[in-house]
Design a protein around this motif. Sequence first.
Motif: not given
Length: 216
Positions: A202-203, A38-42, A102-103, A30-33
């Motif tokens: 997000p990518p 995925a859209g903000c660091a880290p 942020r999320i 889940y989290y990886r994608e």
Amino acid sequence: SAAGNDDAIEIRVAAVDDGNRLMEFLHEHYYREEPLTAGCAPPEPDEADEKFLLSNLPHGTCLLMLQHGRIVAAAVAGPKTADEAAHLFAEAAHLAGSKWGRILGILAIAERDANVFARFNVDRALHVHAIGVDAALRGRALGERLMNALADRGRDLNYPLLTVDCTSIYSGRLMKRLGYESVNRMPYTDYVDVAGQQLIRPPAPHEFLETFALRL
Ligand code: ACO
């Protein structure tokens, strides 16, 4: 080996002591994608994010899909009431500067704009916070089966409405296929700081967060 529903797949309500293996699964599938993560660091989720997801377990509203005892999909959902947007804005302010803050900020805007309590004239809803399917098993309608089971669970618990913020184009397509109503769409380019800088990127191919609802 078998197709259809004869595939040794079982869906059950996740218990509090499933927390560790649920989180292990979410990290892998889940989290990886997930586009906001995925859209903000880290790249890794904040601990507050993980804690929040696990805090939904006691409500009996999270589901595991198992095949031969192994988790192949999971849905994390929990109750919300009409003060949800205000609550999210307050949490986001409190955690400002962190990834989870942020999320929460974009989720707060989406909650406010979707306005589901007034729109559907309900005072509570079951909200899906996360859905993930094992990356090797996607495209086999497992997400569809899991969402149908979650709607059944919501009906059993007398929730009048099921809502979900689809941050992924793939989960959005899934809800459309299941007949959910699209109630709000927020382009990621609209979520900016005071200097106009986009806060979450997000990518491709994910371009917007779309909120869907289903009357139960
Ligand atoms: N990347 C590329 N292709 C994908 C992806 C993906 N992440 N997800 C699905 N597809 C493809 C499938 O391979 C399938 O293609 P096909 O029709 O050519 O076979 C097609 O899209 C339809 O797949 P579905 O059966 O609808 O998707 P599935 O139920 O397998 O999984 C899900 C959907 C759960 C969204 C999955 O993509 C996933 O786990 N993503 C990672 C986590 C995530 O982003 N979750 C949703 C965030 S929003 C939220 O959680 C509320």
